[in-house]
Write a protein that holds these residues in place. Structure first.
Motif, mmCIF file in Angstrom:
data_model
loop_
_atom_site.group_PDB
_atom_site.id
_atom_site.type_symbol
_atom_site.label_atom_id
_atom_site.label_comp_id
_atom_site.label_asym_id
_atom_site.label_seq_id
_atom_site.Cartn_x
_atom_site.Cartn_y
_atom_site.Cartn_z
ATOM 1 N N ALA A 100 0.841 -1.195 0.000
ATOM 2 C CA ALA A 100 0.000 0.000 0.000
ATOM 3 C C ALA A 100 0.875 1.243 0.000
ATOM 4 C CB ALA A 100 -0.915 -0.005 1.205
ATOM 5 N N ASP A 101 2.008 1.153 0.696
ATOM 6 C CA ASP A 101 2.915 2.288 0.759
ATOM 7 C C ASP A 101 3.477 2.593 -0.629
ATOM 8 O OD1 ASP A 101 3.837 4.230 2.336
ATOM 9 O OD2 ASP A 101 5.603 3.151 3.072
ATOM 10 N N ALA A 102 3.842 1.503 -1.345
ATOM 11 C CA ALA A 102 4.378 1.679 -2.706
ATOM 12 C C ALA A 102 3.298 2.282 -3.600
ATOM 13 C CB ALA A 102 4.842 0.339 -3.259
ATOM 14 N N ALA A 103 2.062 1.765 -3.455
ATOM 15 C CA ALA A 103 0.952 2.285 -4.263
ATOM 16 C C ALA A 103 0.735 3.763 -3.946
ATOM 17 C CB ALA A 103 -0.312 1.484 -3.981
ATOM 18 N N TYR A 104 0.884 4.095 -2.665
ATOM 19 C CA TYR A 104 0.671 5.497 -2.264
ATOM 20 C C TYR A 104 1.731 6.395 -2.906
ATOM 21 C CZ TYR A 104 -0.320 9.597 0.531
ATOM 22 O OH TYR A 104 -0.656 10.878 0.917
ATOM 23 N N ARG A 105 2.977 5.906 -2.857
ATOM 24 C CA ARG A 105 4.069 6.709 -3.448
ATOM 25 C C ARG A 105 3.827 6.923 -4.943
ATOM 26 N NH1 ARG A 105 7.581 3.962 -0.145
ATOM 27 N NH2 ARG A 105 8.214 2.570 -1.828
ATOM 28 N N ASN A 106 3.354 5.866 -5.592
ATOM 29 C CA ASN A 106 3.055 5.930 -7.007
ATOM 30 C C ASN A 106 1.945 6.961 -7.282
ATOM 31 O OD1 ASN A 106 3.763 4.984 -9.442
ATOM 32 N ND2 ASN A 106 2.191 3.386 -9.501
ATOM 33 N N TRP A 107 0.960 6.895 -6.413
ATOM 34 C CA TRP A 107 -0.195 7.793 -6.551
ATOM 35 C C TRP A 107 0.230 9.257 -6.411
ATOM 36 C CZ3 TRP A 107 -2.734 10.544 -2.390
ATOM 37 C CH2 TRP A 107 -3.992 11.061 -2.724
ATOM 38 N N THR A 108 1.229 9.495 -5.534
ATOM 39 C CA THR A 108 1.650 10.896 -5.318
ATOM 40 C C THR A 108 2.376 11.463 -6.540
ATOM 41 O OG1 THR A 108 3.638 10.133 -4.187
ATOM 42 C CG2 THR A 108 1.798 10.829 -2.793
ATOM 43 N N LEU A 109 2.681 10.594 -7.532
ATOM 44 C CA LEU A 109 3.236 11.139 -8.767
ATOM 45 C C LEU A 109 2.153 11.955 -9.473
ATOM 46 C CD1 LEU A 109 5.165 8.019 -10.111
ATOM 47 C CD2 LEU A 109 6.087 9.983 -8.848
ATOM 48 N N LYS A 110 0.912 11.458 -9.345
ATOM 49 C CA LYS A 110 -0.206 12.186 -9.964
ATOM 50 C C LYS A 110 -0.713 13.309 -9.042
ATOM 51 C CE LYS A 110 -4.610 11.402 -12.249
ATOM 52 N NZ LYS A 110 -5.687 10.455 -12.471
ATOM 53 N N TYR A 111 -0.712 13.020 -7.749
ATOM 54 C CA TYR A 111 -1.179 14.023 -6.779
ATOM 55 C C TYR A 111 -0.023 14.306 -5.813
ATOM 56 C CZ TYR A 111 -5.637 12.306 -8.543
ATOM 57 O OH TYR A 111 -6.669 11.931 -9.361
ATOM 58 N N SER B 114 -5.558 12.382 2.226
ATOM 59 C CA SER B 114 -5.872 10.962 2.103
ATOM 60 C C SER B 114 -4.634 10.119 2.381
ATOM 61 C CB SER B 114 -6.375 10.668 0.690
ATOM 62 O OG SER B 114 -6.635 9.295 0.556
ATOM 63 N N SER B 115 -4.858 8.981 3.012
ATOM 64 C CA SER B 115 -3.742 8.060 3.246
ATOM 65 C C SER B 115 -3.757 6.946 2.223
ATOM 66 C CB SER B 115 -3.847 7.452 4.633
ATOM 67 O OG SER B 115 -3.864 8.477 5.559
ATOM 68 N N ALA B 116 -4.820 6.909 1.412
ATOM 69 C CA ALA B 116 -4.931 5.842 0.415
ATOM 70 C C ALA B 116 -5.138 6.476 -0.957
ATOM 71 C CB ALA B 116 -6.112 4.949 0.764
ATOM 72 N N PRO B 117 -4.592 5.839 -2.000
ATOM 73 C CA PRO B 117 -4.759 6.400 -3.342
ATOM 74 C C PRO B 117 -6.230 6.441 -3.743
ATOM 75 C CG PRO B 117 -3.118 4.640 -3.328
ATOM 76 C CD PRO B 117 -3.797 4.609 -1.996
ATOM 77 N N LYS B 118 -6.662 7.527 -4.332
ATOM 78 C CA LYS B 118 -8.012 7.590 -4.900
ATOM 79 C C LYS B 118 -8.064 8.670 -5.972
ATOM 80 C CE LYS B 118 -9.740 9.232 -0.561
ATOM 81 N NZ LYS B 118 -10.707 9.709 0.345
ATOM 82 N N GLU B 119 -8.966 8.474 -6.926
ATOM 83 C CA GLU B 119 -9.125 9.455 -7.991
ATOM 84 C C GLU B 119 -9.700 10.733 -7.398
ATOM 85 O OE1 GLU B 119 -8.462 9.909 -11.349
ATOM 86 O OE2 GLU B 119 -7.097 8.287 -10.790
ATOM 87 N N SER B 120 -9.238 11.854 -7.870
ATOM 88 C CA SER B 120 -9.710 13.104 -7.299
ATOM 89 C C SER B 120 -9.558 14.227 -8.303
ATOM 90 C CB SER B 120 -8.891 13.419 -6.043
ATOM 91 O OG SER B 120 -9.204 14.703 -5.565
ATOM 92 N N ALA B 121 -10.330 15.290 -8.085
ATOM 93 C CA ALA B 121 -10.161 16.487 -8.913
ATOM 94 C C ALA B 121 -9.175 17.442 -8.253
ATOM 95 C CB ALA B 121 -11.508 17.161 -9.123
#
Ligand SMILES: O=P(O)(O)OC[C@H]1O[C@H](O[C@H]2O[C@H](CO)[C@@H](O)[C@H](O)[C@H]2O)[C@H](O)[C@@H](O)[C@@H]1O
Length: 676
Positions: free
Chosen positions: A87-98, A347-354
């Motif tokens: 989940a941590d890796a996914a979160y780091r990945n997500w922060t590339l977008k956000y 957010s602590s978890a990746p999610k789609e957002s505007a």
């Protein structure tokens, strides 16, 4: 209030059944689910398919489940959410977008330059951590202070799903504007525009100040009350279920309900709502929210407040919205689509957002969390925008790793997983924010030797002026590096931590516009030279690097052992040694308090007139009033302040009469060593 029982799916009500005459509000505000509004707010229906009751119920249940991600482990006793490695890796990945709003802060600050900021904050999950009992969602004092500070700088509003009164009760700051019930209850400033707005009345706040009250759903009050009572009644047998009256909307909480009973909750809410076609349901964090079918949400509330504040349609306004929930997405969208301002998703978890940026959950970082830090940044950014000095933000995490500085593996203190730690590069006059996270198993302080802590000498990171950072906590140092061009370093000041690592370079460059009296170097190479301790000699055959210190030049490698060119011996066994002798004296110049490029000034060593000699002696601690206290001489009544005269030279002799190694620290400001 009339109820309609001929609709099986309240979320799909035909808006043509509703009229202004029945609800007394402008028809452009109606927004039944399944209905979309054209930009001109005219209703256009989507009648593509008929949706079955079962589908509706199962989509509710899906939404309920997705509001409680299962991949996170909750450390029940601490209330801290731990992320698994994946989940941590996914979160780091997500922060590339956000990207994290903290790491992107410089960018945000640059965008804020020359603009007027307006800040909008959600309450639950943003200003207060999510807790089991909605009545106990208190915000911390640190958060309150941070919010108060930003509100001093620019208009700040809280937009919450709660009732406006309840949020005010939690926050208690009169400096803010409040919008409750997802923006359906706004108490804002008196503006001529607002006076003309339908559903807007002049009122007074608790302090008797004149305000505008905007309540577009006031006609729904009796209906909401009725539904609230029905929901309380119908859910009273479900253990853990809680119904909250938020004035223009109702929350049905299922956070404390056994997951087996979620279907029943969904069914009950559904059963009640089918009789109220003018109410709709939205999903929050383990909460079902019942609200009027109005085209009004947090996004509209942001637009309304900007307008009331005279800040709409202005190119020089930068609105920022910080929120964590699905209902905050409406506000993020308004900012994104209007192409001005930024949404920051907590957010602590990746999610789609505007939203554009992200921040981690406040519950993760304890009392002084990422949100507080972000607000501090925003407040400082505002002063920065006025003062013109940029901000730079660093995140340092100190933890143990295994490394082999001398060839054999040993535990060292790493900074952000690296040993030595990363170089912090700043430019003179920058406002520096360094958020230090302590992942060691003991207290920590980071010090910045040689850097003048102008107006912030207590941030020097040594005991006595700074409280230590306990394990698993963080502290943000804030200081400005005014006119201090040079190479510095940071290290942990407590105990012997500095002998185990935790250090790195800290370089302060000149502004491009300010000339330096030498050619611009091709690059910078940082060399940190220090003793290192190992229990063994450097064994034969291990590959250590040598830097030859010769006038002709040097070569550099990541980690090296320094060997002077005339010394042909192998490096000797390295023992722990502090840069300290028992009696150490120097001459000290108090330089100009103003900013100067050559702060030492110029002086001739032989002609220095030493005005005072001070002897600072450390003694073994003595027992005073039953407590062991450090002494600088025999126990006596004395004054602890050292008097020195501006621009004078004083001699300070440091004497260690204790049986343990001591270090002395000259905190602060304009002290310069001119000889020793
Ligand atoms: O818009 P917000 O300020 O974020 O309000 C949304 C809802 O927040 C509250 O519920 C949430 O926080 C509770 C306390 O931490 C938590 O127990 C609950 O599970 C969350 O959904 C509030 O109680 C609701 O009425 C708001 O609608």
């Amino acid at each position: 209030m009339d109820r309609k029982s001929n609709h099986s799916a309240p979320v799909l009500t035909d808006p043509t059944l509703m009229s202004k005459s029945r609800l007394g509000i402008h028809s452009s505000l109606y927004s039944p689910p399944g209905v979309v509004f054209s930009p001109g707010l005219f209703i256009t229906m989507q009648r593509k398919k008929s949706i079955k009751l079962e589908d509706v119920r199962s989509s509710w249940l899906d939404a309920m489940k997705s509001s409680s991600p299962t991949h996170r482990k909750i450390a029940k006793d601490s209330g801290i959410e731990l992320l698994s490695a994946d989940a941590d890796a996914a979160y780091r990945n997500w922060t590339l977008k956000y990207p994290s709003a903290l790491s992107a802060f410089e960018h945000i600050t640059n965008c804020a330059k020359g603009k007027r900021l307006a800040l909008f904050l959600d309450y639950d999950g943003t200003l207060s951590p999510i807790v089991d009992n909605p009545d106990c969602a208190f915000m911390s004092n640190a958060m309150r202070a941070a919010v108060r500070n930003v509100a001093k700088c620019f208009p700040t509003a809280i937009i919450s799903g709660r009732s406006r009164d309840k949020v005010f009760e939690f926050v208690g700051l009169t400096e803010l504007y409040y919008a409750g019930s997802h923006g359906m209850d706004i108490m804002g400033p008196v503006q001529s525009m607002s006076n003309d707005h339908p559903n807007c009345i002049r009122s007074t706040d608790k302090q008797g100040k004149e305000v505008n009250l905007f309540q577009p759903a006031s006609e729904f009050l009796p209906m909401i009350d009725e539904v609230f009572r029905s929901l309380v009644e119908i859910t009273k047998e479900i253990k853990g279920a809680e119904v909250e009256n938020n004035k223009f909307c109702v929350s049905v909480h299922y956070r404390n309900v056994d997951e087996q009973s979620w279907t029943i909750i969904a069914q009950y809410v559904h059963d009640i709502l089918k009789d109220y076609p003018r109410l709709r349901l939205t999903h929050g964090r383990k909460v079902l929210e019942v609200r009027p079918v109005l085209d009004w949400d947090k996004g509209k509330a942001v637009e309304f407040l900007l307008e009331s504040l005279g800040l709409s349609n202005c190119d020089d306004v930068l609105p920022i919205y910080v929120g964590d929930d699905r209902t905050d997405e409406d506000a993020f969208k308004v900012l994104r689509e209007g192409n001005h301002g930024y949404g920051i998703l907590v957010s602590s978890a990746p999610k789609e957002s505007a939203a554009f940026y992200s921040l981690r959950d406040p519950s993760e970082m304890g009392l002084v969390g990422s949100i507080v830090l972000c607000l501090i940044n925003i407040a400082l950014a505002f002063s920065l925008c006025l003062a013109g000095d940029p901000f730079v933000n660093f995140e340092l995490e100190l933890s143990y790793i295994t490394a082999s500085p001398l060839g054999s593996p040993q535990q060292v203190i790493a900074v952000n997983g690296k040993f030595p730690g990363p170089t912090l590069k700043v430019t003179a006059n920058y406002n520096v924010l360094v958020n230090v996270k302590n992942k060691l198993d003991e207290n920590l302080l980071i010090t910045w030797p040689g850097v003048q802590m102008r107006r912030a000498s207590w941030q020097d990171g040594v005991l006595g002026t700074n409280c230590p950072i306990p394990p698993n906590s963080n502290w943000t140092y804030q200081f400005q590096v005014i006119d201090q061009i040079g190479s510095f370093f940071y290290f942990p000041s407590l105990h012997f931590q500095r002998a185990a690592g935790g250090f790195g370079s800290f370089t302060i460059s000149n502004w491009n516009t300010v000339p330096v009296p030498f050619n611009i170097p091709d690059g910078d190479i940082e060399i940190m030279i220090g003793d290192w301790y190992d229990t063994e000699l450097v064994p034969d055959g291990i590959g250590f690097e040598t830097i030859k210190v010769e006038p002709e030049g040097y070569r550099c490698c990541h980690l090296a052992i320094l060997q002077f060119s005339r010394n042909s011996h192998r490096p000797s066994p390295l023992i722990p040694r502090m840069m300290f002798t028992t009696s150490h004296s120097w001459l000290n110049l108090s330089a100009s308090g103003g900013a100067r490029s050559n702060q030492q000034g110029s002086f001739h060593y032989g002609s220095i007139n030493v005005t005072d000699t001070l002897v600072l002696k450390s003694m073994p601690p003595a027992e005073i009033d039953g407590k062991l206290r450090p002494l600088t001489g025999p126990p006596r009544m004395d004054k602890s302040a050292i008097n020195a005269t501006y621009k004078h030279f004083i001699e300070i002799i440091l004497q260690n009469n204790d049986s343990v190694v001591q270090s002395f620290h000259m905190d602060g400001y304009s002290f310069f060593v001119v000889g020793y």
